[in-house]
Design a protein around this motif. Sequence first.
Motif, mmCIF file in Angstrom:
data_model
loop_
_atom_site.group_PDB
_atom_site.id
_atom_site.type_symbol
_atom_site.label_atom_id
_atom_site.label_comp_id
_atom_site.label_asym_id
_atom_site.label_seq_id
_atom_site.Cartn_x
_atom_site.Cartn_y
_atom_site.Cartn_z
ATOM 1 N N SER A 103 1.389 -7.647 6.715
ATOM 2 C CA SER A 103 1.041 -8.411 5.490
ATOM 3 C C SER A 103 -0.015 -9.426 5.460
ATOM 4 N N GLU A 139 5.662 -5.145 6.622
ATOM 5 C CA GLU A 139 6.428 -5.249 5.293
ATOM 6 C C GLU A 139 6.415 -4.015 4.498
ATOM 7 N N TRP A 184 5.294 -1.557 1.786
ATOM 8 C CA TRP A 184 4.575 -1.529 0.608
ATOM 9 C C TRP A 184 4.526 -0.232 0.013
ATOM 10 N N LYS A 212 4.122 2.449 -3.712
ATOM 11 C CA LYS A 212 3.740 2.691 -5.188
ATOM 12 C C LYS A 212 4.693 3.759 -5.806
ATOM 13 N N ASP A 267 3.235 -10.886 -4.733
ATOM 14 C CA ASP A 267 4.021 -9.775 -4.191
ATOM 15 C C ASP A 267 3.916 -8.216 -4.574
ATOM 16 N N GLY A 320 -0.616 -6.395 -3.756
ATOM 17 C CA GLY A 320 -1.159 -6.408 -2.372
ATOM 18 C C GLY A 320 -2.379 -5.432 -2.354
#
Length: 105
Positions: A53, A66, A68, A70, A88, A91
């Motif tokens: 991150s 981290e 991430w 979609k 948050d 990104g």
Amino acid sequence: CSNGKLRLTINKEKLELLRVVELVESGSDKSIVVVGCGKPTLSDSLILKIVDSTTGTILPEKQVGEIWLKSKSRALGYWGLTDKSEEDFNGKLGQDMGEASVPGL
């Protein structure tokens, strides 16, 4: 998520000190069990990356970072916390990953 939960027994010291995931036999004082909620359904169009991150760099397999993602089911943000939501939930990857480079991943 569907397909049931998943349990992995991993080396606790390597996770904490080296930030890597190594599967081990259960029952050791150096092991820890981590649990997932299963796999997303195919209809969810999920894109998931493990990311450093601080740099926005996608990490290789078995590295800790981290999560991430979609997804159609991903929240848009925190209720009433616009600035924190932007930080948050939006990104940007530090490298071109085609479809994965879209804002919000």
